[in-house]
Design a protein around this motif. Structure first.
Motif, PDB file in Angstrom:
ATOM      1  N   MET A   1      -5.139  88.034  -8.952  1.00 38.06           N
ATOM      2  CA  MET A   1      -4.248  86.874  -8.365  1.00 38.06           C
ATOM      3  C   MET A   1      -4.626  86.435  -6.717  1.00 38.06           C
ATOM      4  SD  MET A   1      -0.518  86.976 -10.107  1.00 38.06           S
ATOM      5  CE  MET A   1      -0.447  85.534  -9.600  1.00 38.06           C
ATOM      6  N   GLN A   2      -4.947  87.170  -6.337  1.00 36.66           N
ATOM      7  CA  GLN A   2      -5.473  87.538  -4.528  1.00 36.66           C
ATOM      8  C   GLN A   2      -6.516  86.753  -4.666  1.00 36.66           C
ATOM      9  OE1 GLN A   2      -3.069  88.256  -2.023  1.00 36.66           O
ATOM     10  NE2 GLN A   2      -4.114  88.328  -0.273  1.00 36.66           N
ATOM     11  N   GLN A   3      -7.812  87.769  -5.544  1.00 35.52           N
ATOM     12  CA  GLN A   3      -8.573  86.324  -5.203  1.00 35.52           C
ATOM     13  C   GLN A   3      -8.666  85.695  -5.918  1.00 35.52           C
ATOM     14  OE1 GLN A   3     -11.429  88.876  -4.747  1.00 35.52           O
ATOM     15  NE2 GLN A   3     -12.230  87.215  -4.338  1.00 35.52           N
ATOM     16  N   ALA A   4      -8.021  85.032  -6.622  1.00 37.71           N
ATOM     17  CA  ALA A   4      -7.954  83.741  -7.387  1.00 37.71           C
ATOM     18  C   ALA A   4      -7.907  82.637  -6.106  1.00 37.71           C
ATOM     19  CB  ALA A   4      -7.092  83.486  -8.344  1.00 37.71           C
ATOM     20  N   ALA A   5      -6.438  82.938  -5.586  1.00 33.85           N
ATOM     21  CA  ALA A   5      -6.605  82.630  -4.321  1.00 33.85           C
ATOM     22  C   ALA A   5      -7.144  82.353  -3.036  1.00 33.85           C
ATOM     23  CB  ALA A   5      -4.766  82.478  -3.556  1.00 33.85           C
TER      24      ALA A   5
ATOM     25  N   VAL B   1      -4.778  80.519 -10.007  1.00 33.20           N
ATOM     26  CA  VAL B   1      -3.654  81.995  -9.882  1.00 33.20           C
ATOM     27  C   VAL B   1      -2.480  81.996 -10.070  1.00 33.20           C
ATOM     28  CG1 VAL B   1      -1.890  82.648  -7.927  1.00 33.20           C
ATOM     29  CG2 VAL B   1      -3.453  81.366  -6.882  1.00 33.20           C
ATOM     30  N   MET B   2      -2.106  80.940 -11.381  1.00 33.27           N
ATOM     31  CA  MET B   2      -1.387  80.514 -12.487  1.00 33.27           C
ATOM     32  C   MET B   2      -1.766  81.482 -13.539  1.00 33.27           C
ATOM     33  SD  MET B   2       1.048  77.579 -12.409  1.00 33.27           S
ATOM     34  CE  MET B   2      -0.340  76.548 -12.225  1.00 33.27           C
ATOM     35  N   GLU B   3      -3.473  81.142 -13.338  1.00 33.21           N
ATOM     36  CA  GLU B   3      -4.238  81.254 -15.225  1.00 33.21           C
ATOM     37  C   GLU B   3      -4.386  83.938 -14.794  1.00 33.21           C
ATOM     38  OE1 GLU B   3      -6.900  77.849 -16.055  1.00 33.21           O
ATOM     39  OE2 GLU B   3      -8.300  79.234 -14.435  1.00 33.21           O
ATOM     40  N   ALA B   4      -4.447  83.391 -13.716  1.00 32.27           N
ATOM     41  CA  ALA B   4      -4.342  84.748 -13.518  1.00 32.27           C
ATOM     42  C   ALA B   4      -3.708  85.736 -13.393  1.00 32.27           C
ATOM     43  CB  ALA B   4      -5.314  85.365 -11.796  1.00 32.27           C
ATOM     44  N   ALA B   5      -2.388  85.196 -12.861  1.00 32.69           N
ATOM     45  CA  ALA B   5      -0.901  85.518 -13.467  1.00 32.69           C
ATOM     46  C   ALA B   5      -1.216  86.301 -14.672  1.00 32.69           C
ATOM     47  CB  ALA B   5       0.695  85.517 -12.897  1.00 32.69           C
TER      48      ALA B   5
ATOM     49  N   LEU C   1      -0.541  87.000  -1.906  1.00 30.15           N
ATOM     50  CA  LEU C   1      -0.369  86.593   0.509  1.00 30.15           C
ATOM     51  C   LEU C   1      -0.992  86.233  -0.144  1.00 30.15           C
ATOM     52  CD1 LEU C   1       2.343  85.226   1.300  1.00 30.15           C
ATOM     53  CD2 LEU C   1       1.790  87.665   2.443  1.00 30.15           C
ATOM     54  N   VAL C   2      -2.335  84.408   0.679  1.00 36.90           N
ATOM     55  CA  VAL C   2      -3.451  84.705   1.003  1.00 36.90           C
ATOM     56  C   VAL C   2      -3.681  83.225   2.239  1.00 36.90           C
ATOM     57  CG1 VAL C   2      -6.105  83.408   0.566  1.00 36.90           C
ATOM     58  CG2 VAL C   2      -4.838  85.229  -0.768  1.00 36.90           C
ATOM     59  N   SER C   3      -4.623  83.548   3.653  1.00 36.24           N
ATOM     60  CA  SER C   3      -4.275  82.457   4.030  1.00 36.24           C
ATOM     61  C   SER C   3      -5.783  82.488   5.212  1.00 36.24           C
ATOM     62  CB  SER C   3      -3.461  83.275   5.645  1.00 36.24           C
ATOM     63  OG  SER C   3      -3.469  82.478   6.449  1.00 36.24           O
TER      64      SER C   3
END
Length: 486
Positions: A142-146, A478-482, A170-172
């Motif tokens: 999910m981090q990678q997808a974001a 991100v939802m798809e990764a989750a 949590l990505v910035s």
């Protein structure tokens, strides 16, 4: 002669007593002050004479240590530094620590009493154990997808597990490599100067430390207030709202970008994002009701920690009705972090129960024994369960038949809300693109994730910026990764 020897002995004894008293004074009363003195290198030498504990994502460390061969023996290293910098922060021999490196410093440096073999062992011996490890709640996929979704544009993503409050991403961006700040010397100070001088502010953690006008994503909060206060009893019934709507006590009209908003129902106003209906409903709920609901979602909380401190999201508590109208559609002085808006989506997905967000799953010794585990805690109940069910239906309509179609996932129940937030003098600034959402697999009894995305994107054409166009595809990834993690 004997008298002189006695006097000399007495004087020496007095000097010895004075020396002992002074040593005791320094050790008992001035030790902490001397330890904290910047000129005292001993604490830094001791601090870096052993490897620092690691920060883990899943079962893999995203930090490490390397031997320097210098007086400060070990220096921090980072795996995929820019990807995880908003989670780890940095541990610098020159500039100190931030984020988890700071909040869990006692564990990572080995001074936390939890790591000691006996209670108060470290306090009595002034010693420390091998650095412990901190296991985060982050999901690597999910981090990678974001991160890939933002593609270096200025923006942020926060994702939560609605059932537990665990922070899953949590990505910035743009980001930076914290390893460049780890050591000492000219290269470190040059990197520090360049990072701080950069107009893109790569060291700013936009996910938890930057607030933005949330725009139309805040309409979910207003809808919750309207339903819970019984200002709206039937979300599908027409409202008495003209279009355009004249702000109370002024000659200023509030327009809509969407069509069909005159007297639109609450459900339709959410689906196509009618400013007029939501501003009017905010005024009808009243200042006290709007403030109460916003604060239950987390606005105006100055003490939220994950464990790092989170910037206060703002909803003014003293406003005129025209200001309240604008605040109810996420404008005027209303400001929110991406984490705050993920909390809004999480409360809806969680059936009205908002779990306290947390980034640390557990703390272990360097051999892997768990010494502390974070528990899921209720933060607040921002709305009645029946209200949450109604808002879930409305947010699903946004994705299936409204402005959030770019977040749709085949065979998955997805709810969302778009937002395009104006800002700057006379709204001259480039709008921020927002999207908040949640997703639930068809064979699951609970939503898998709640997501908030904001994109500043100063390089984009103004017409291309919208929550549905710029932010929704990132949320979908991100939802798809989750869902794949389920």
């Amino acid at each position: 002669m004997i008298r002189c020897i006695r006097r000399a002995a007495a004087f020496c004894l007095l000097l010895l007593v004075a020396l002992l008293v002074n040593a005791a004074r320094v050790q008992l009363f001035e030790a902490d002050e001397l330890d904290d003195n910047p000129a005292n290198r001993r604490s830094a030498i001791v601090r870096y004479d052993q490897p620092r504990g690691n920060i883990l994502v899943g079962d893999r460390p995203v930090t490490g240590n390397k031997e320097t061969g210098e007086q400060l023996s070990f220096e921090r290293t980072y795996l995929h530094g820019p990807l995880y910098a908003p989670v780890t922060g940095y541990a610098s021999q020159t500039y100190g620590t931030t984020l988890i490196e700071n909040a869990e410093d006692a564990v990572l440096s080995g001074t936390d009493s939890l790591l000691a073999p006996l209670p108060f062992w470290n306090e009595f011996t002034r010693g420390r154990q091998p650095g412990g490890d901190v296991v985060t709640t982050i999901k690597a996929s999910m981090q990678q997808a974001a991160y890939e979704g933002l593609r270096g544009r200025r923006g942020a993503v926060a994702a939560l597990d609605p059932s537990t409050g665990a922070i899953l991403a949590l990505v910035s961006t743009p980001s930076y490599d914290p390893e460049r700040l780890s050591g000492t010397g000219a290269a470190v100070t040059d990197a520090w100067s360049r990072l701080n001088a950069s107009p893109s502010m790569p060291m700013l953690n936009r996910a938890i430390r930057q607030t933005y006008p949330p725009g139309s994503t805040f309409k979910i909060v207003t809808a919750a207030a309207a339903l819970d206060s019984r200002t709206v009893t039937d979300p599908d019934a027409a409202t008495d709202t003209p279009s355009p709507y004249v702000l109370p006590g002024t000659d200023t009209t509030l327009p809509n970008e969407a069509r069909g908003c005159e007297n639109a129902s609450l459900a339709d106003a959410i689906r196509v994002s009618c400013n007029t209906v939501m501003a009017h409903l905010g005024v009808e709920v009243g200042l006290d009701g709007m403030v109460e609901t916003a604060e239950k979602f987390g606005f105006n909380d100055t003490g939220l920690r994950i464990p790092s401190g989170v910037a206060r999201s703002n909803f003014d508590t003293d406003m005129s009705d025209d200001q309240l109208a604008l605040s109810s559609i996420g404008q005027f002085n209303t400001k929110a972090t991406p984490l705050q808006m993920a909390m809004v989506a999480s409360a809806v997905a969680g059936g009205g129960d908002l779990r306290r967000p947390h980034l640390v799953d557990r703390v272990t010794t360097n051999t892997g024994d768990t010494v502390r585990r974070e528990r899921s805690e209720s933060y607040e109940r921002p709305m009645n369960p029946a209200t949450a069910v109604q808002l879930q239906r409305m947010m699903v309509e946004v994705v299936e038949n409204g402005t959030g179609s770019n977040a749709a996932i085949d065979g998955v129940r997805v709810g969302g809300k778009t937002g395009t937030a104006q800002h700057g003098v006379d709204n001259s600034g480039l709008p921020y693109a927002w999207f908040i959402s949640w997703a639930q697999a068809p064979d699951s009894g609970r939503p898998a994730v709640a997501v908030a995305v904001v994109v500043e994107d100063a390089a984009a054409d103004r017409a291309d910026i919208s929550g549905g166009g710029s932010a929704a595809p990132i949320a979908r990834a991100v939802m798809e990764a989750a869902l794949e993690e389920e």
